[in-house]
Design a protein around this motif. Structure first.
Motif, PDB file in Angstrom:
ATOM      1  N   GLY A 114     -27.926 -22.490 -15.961  1.00  0.00           N
ATOM      2  CA  GLY A 114     -28.367 -23.155 -14.919  1.00  0.00           C
ATOM      3  C   GLY A 114     -27.505 -22.422 -13.673  1.00  0.00           C
ATOM      4  O   GLY A 114     -26.407 -21.882 -14.069  1.00  0.00           O
ATOM      5  N   THR A 115     -27.834 -22.495 -12.532  1.00  0.00           N
ATOM      6  CA  THR A 115     -27.353 -22.192 -11.263  1.00  0.00           C
ATOM      7  C   THR A 115     -27.323 -23.023 -10.257  1.00  0.00           C
ATOM      8  O   THR A 115     -28.352 -23.678  -9.937  1.00  0.00           O
ATOM      9  CB  THR A 115     -27.713 -20.552 -10.952  1.00  0.00           C
ATOM     10  OG1 THR A 115     -29.228 -20.709 -10.420  1.00  0.00           O
ATOM     11  CG2 THR A 115     -27.678 -19.525 -11.979  1.00  0.00           C
ATOM     12  N   PHE A 116     -26.274 -23.095  -9.595  1.00  0.00           N
ATOM     13  CA  PHE A 116     -26.210 -23.638  -8.278  1.00  0.00           C
ATOM     14  C   PHE A 116     -26.325 -22.806  -7.015  1.00  0.00           C
ATOM     15  O   PHE A 116     -25.533 -21.747  -6.859  1.00  0.00           O
ATOM     16  CB  PHE A 116     -24.751 -24.491  -8.040  1.00  0.00           C
ATOM     17  CG  PHE A 116     -24.411 -25.343  -9.013  1.00  0.00           C
ATOM     18  CD1 PHE A 116     -25.272 -26.476  -9.414  1.00  0.00           C
ATOM     19  CD2 PHE A 116     -23.133 -25.108 -10.127  1.00  0.00           C
ATOM     20  CE1 PHE A 116     -24.677 -27.319 -10.614  1.00  0.00           C
ATOM     21  CE2 PHE A 116     -22.766 -25.907 -10.905  1.00  0.00           C
ATOM     22  CZ  PHE A 116     -23.670 -27.156 -11.155  1.00  0.00           C
TER      23      PHE A 116
ATOM     24  N   GLN B 181     -25.847 -17.815  -5.066  1.00  0.00           N
ATOM     25  CA  GLN B 181     -25.336 -18.504  -6.102  1.00  0.00           C
ATOM     26  C   GLN B 181     -23.951 -18.810  -5.929  1.00  0.00           C
ATOM     27  O   GLN B 181     -23.102 -17.980  -5.743  1.00  0.00           O
ATOM     28  CB  GLN B 181     -25.473 -17.587  -7.335  1.00  0.00           C
ATOM     29  CG  GLN B 181     -24.978 -18.402  -8.710  1.00  0.00           C
ATOM     30  CD  GLN B 181     -25.327 -17.675 -10.038  1.00  0.00           C
ATOM     31  OE1 GLN B 181     -25.821 -16.725 -10.101  1.00  0.00           O
ATOM     32  NE2 GLN B 181     -24.642 -18.169 -11.075  1.00  0.00           N
ATOM     33  N   ILE B 182     -23.502 -20.082  -6.005  1.00  0.00           N
ATOM     34  CA  ILE B 182     -22.221 -20.489  -5.916  1.00  0.00           C
ATOM     35  C   ILE B 182     -21.469 -20.858  -7.154  1.00  0.00           C
ATOM     36  O   ILE B 182     -20.175 -20.947  -7.257  1.00  0.00           O
ATOM     37  CB  ILE B 182     -21.995 -21.581  -4.875  1.00  0.00           C
ATOM     38  CG1 ILE B 182     -22.594 -22.710  -5.197  1.00  0.00           C
ATOM     39  CG2 ILE B 182     -22.384 -21.151  -3.440  1.00  0.00           C
ATOM     40  CD1 ILE B 182     -22.162 -24.060  -4.579  1.00  0.00           C
TER      41      ILE B 182
ATOM     42  N   TRP C 117     -19.192 -23.781 -14.169  1.00  0.00           N
ATOM     43  CA  TRP C 117     -18.055 -22.720 -13.188  1.00  0.00           C
ATOM     44  C   TRP C 117     -18.492 -22.615 -11.842  1.00  0.00           C
ATOM     45  O   TRP C 117     -19.510 -22.867 -11.470  1.00  0.00           O
ATOM     46  CB  TRP C 117     -18.032 -21.303 -13.790  1.00  0.00           C
ATOM     47  CG  TRP C 117     -19.123 -20.570 -13.638  1.00  0.00           C
ATOM     48  CD1 TRP C 117     -19.383 -19.682 -12.652  1.00  0.00           C
ATOM     49  CD2 TRP C 117     -20.348 -20.596 -14.391  1.00  0.00           C
ATOM     50  NE1 TRP C 117     -20.880 -19.468 -12.813  1.00  0.00           N
ATOM     51  CE2 TRP C 117     -21.285 -19.516 -13.690  1.00  0.00           C
ATOM     52  CE3 TRP C 117     -20.872 -21.156 -15.700  1.00  0.00           C
ATOM     53  CZ2 TRP C 117     -22.538 -19.260 -14.532  1.00  0.00           C
ATOM     54  CZ3 TRP C 117     -22.138 -20.685 -16.102  1.00  0.00           C
ATOM     55  CH2 TRP C 117     -22.798 -20.006 -15.607  1.00  0.00           C
ATOM     56  N   LEU C 118     -17.676 -22.340 -10.966  1.00  0.00           N
ATOM     57  CA  LEU C 118     -17.888 -22.039  -9.392  1.00  0.00           C
ATOM     58  C   LEU C 118     -17.303 -20.744  -9.037  1.00  0.00           C
ATOM     59  O   LEU C 118     -16.113 -20.432  -9.361  1.00  0.00           O
ATOM     60  CB  LEU C 118     -17.353 -23.073  -8.646  1.00  0.00           C
ATOM     61  CG  LEU C 118     -17.779 -24.723  -8.528  1.00  0.00           C
ATOM     62  CD1 LEU C 118     -17.043 -25.494  -7.763  1.00  0.00           C
ATOM     63  CD2 LEU C 118     -19.391 -24.521  -8.200  1.00  0.00           C
ATOM     64  N   PHE C 119     -17.957 -19.965  -8.217  1.00  0.00           N
ATOM     65  CA  PHE C 119     -17.612 -18.680  -7.697  1.00  0.00           C
ATOM     66  C   PHE C 119     -17.228 -18.950  -6.316  1.00  0.00           C
ATOM     67  O   PHE C 119     -16.448 -18.306  -5.684  1.00  0.00           O
ATOM     68  CB  PHE C 119     -18.850 -17.575  -7.354  1.00  0.00           C
ATOM     69  CG  PHE C 119     -19.442 -17.461  -8.921  1.00  0.00           C
ATOM     70  CD1 PHE C 119     -18.750 -16.886  -9.645  1.00  0.00           C
ATOM     71  CD2 PHE C 119     -20.765 -17.519  -8.825  1.00  0.00           C
ATOM     72  CE1 PHE C 119     -19.293 -16.609 -11.039  1.00  0.00           C
ATOM     73  CE2 PHE C 119     -21.340 -17.031 -10.180  1.00  0.00           C
ATOM     74  CZ  PHE C 119     -20.728 -16.652 -11.069  1.00  0.00           C
ATOM     75  N   LYS C 120     -17.726 -20.048  -5.659  1.00  0.00           N
ATOM     76  CA  LYS C 120     -17.463 -20.588  -4.238  1.00  0.00           C
ATOM     77  C   LYS C 120     -17.395 -21.887  -4.178  1.00  0.00           C
ATOM     78  O   LYS C 120     -18.121 -22.659  -4.638  1.00  0.00           O
ATOM     79  CB  LYS C 120     -18.426 -19.987  -3.420  1.00  0.00           C
ATOM     80  CG  LYS C 120     -18.377 -20.082  -1.800  1.00  0.00           C
ATOM     81  CD  LYS C 120     -19.486 -19.175  -1.215  1.00  0.00           C
ATOM     82  CE  LYS C 120     -19.395 -19.555   0.242  1.00  0.00           C
ATOM     83  NZ  LYS C 120     -20.620 -19.067   1.303  1.00  0.00           N
ATOM     84  N   LYS C 121     -16.710 -22.414  -3.269  1.00  0.00           N
ATOM     85  CA  LYS C 121     -16.627 -24.111  -3.024  1.00  0.00           C
ATOM     86  C   LYS C 121     -17.852 -24.434  -2.221  1.00  0.00           C
ATOM     87  O   LYS C 121     -18.262 -23.844  -1.454  1.00  0.00           O
ATOM     88  CB  LYS C 121     -15.278 -24.465  -2.373  1.00  0.00           C
ATOM     89  CG  LYS C 121     -13.949 -24.349  -3.101  1.00  0.00           C
ATOM     90  CD  LYS C 121     -13.072 -25.124  -2.627  1.00  0.00           C
ATOM     91  CE  LYS C 121     -11.636 -24.695  -3.212  1.00  0.00           C
ATOM     92  NZ  LYS C 121     -11.493 -25.662  -4.201  1.00  0.00           N
TER      93      LYS C 121
ATOM     94  N   VAL D 116     -30.814 -26.263  -7.590  1.00  0.00           N
ATOM     95  CA  VAL D 116     -30.481 -26.164  -8.957  1.00  0.00           C
ATOM     96  C   VAL D 116     -31.709 -25.437  -9.749  1.00  0.00           C
ATOM     97  O   VAL D 116     -32.824 -25.807  -9.677  1.00  0.00           O
ATOM     98  CB  VAL D 116     -30.126 -27.693  -9.841  1.00  0.00           C
ATOM     99  CG1 VAL D 116     -29.946 -27.300 -11.029  1.00  0.00           C
ATOM    100  CG2 VAL D 116     -29.103 -28.268  -9.064  1.00  0.00           C
ATOM    101  N   ARG D 117     -31.109 -24.312 -10.402  1.00  0.00           N
ATOM    102  CA  ARG D 117     -32.202 -23.380 -11.293  1.00  0.00           C
ATOM    103  C   ARG D 117     -32.042 -23.701 -12.536  1.00  0.00           C
ATOM    104  O   ARG D 117     -30.808 -23.360 -12.929  1.00  0.00           O
ATOM    105  CB  ARG D 117     -32.120 -22.103 -10.424  1.00  0.00           C
ATOM    106  CG  ARG D 117     -32.773 -21.939  -9.193  1.00  0.00           C
ATOM    107  CD  ARG D 117     -32.565 -20.305  -8.875  1.00  0.00           C
ATOM    108  NE  ARG D 117     -33.000 -20.243  -7.179  1.00  0.00           N
ATOM    109  CZ  ARG D 117     -32.765 -19.204  -6.751  1.00  0.00           C
ATOM    110  NH1 ARG D 117     -32.372 -18.079  -7.072  1.00  0.00           N
ATOM    111  NH2 ARG D 117     -33.370 -19.035  -5.546  1.00  0.00           N
TER     112      ARG D 117
END
Length: 105
Positions: free
Chosen positions: A6-8, A14-15, A52-56, A64-65
């Motif tokens: 899943g992605t945010f 994508q963050i 996990w997060l790449f960016k805040k 949400v995907r």
């Protein structure tokens, strides 16, 4: 329904994301003339254990995907606007964190 990824998404980027999700339907019962009771979909509740997060995130509102592995491809099976309350976590690290996301239809 279950899936592997899943992605945010915020501001079309994508963050972060999550692995191994499970979703449950939220149902509302209602009486009908033909039967004692039927159900209509009220929403979904998504469970995952590793994020996990790449960016805040700039806010709790995000897209949400949800992806499933079908055949030899990773396929987008659902995309929804959601409010996600993420914890303060270090960037670029996987974190074992039980997360629930609910959205109404």
């Amino acid at each position: 329904m279950t899936g592997e990824l899943g992605t945010f998404i915020q501001d079309e980027q994508q963050i972060g994301g999550f692995f191994d999700w499970i979703s449950d339907l939220l149902l509302d019962p209602f009486p009908t003339k033909e039967r004692d009771q039927e159900y209509k979909m009220k929403g979904l509740k998504l469970h995952t254990e590793e994020i996990w997060l790449f960016k805040k995130p700039s806010s709790p509102q995000m897209i949400v995907r949800l992806y499933q592995h079908i055949g030899d491809r990773m396929v987008l099976v659902m995309q929804r606007d959601a409010t996600v309350n993420l914890p303060e976590i270090p960037l670029n690290q996987k974190l074992k964190y039980p997360l629930e996301i609910s959205w109404m239809s």
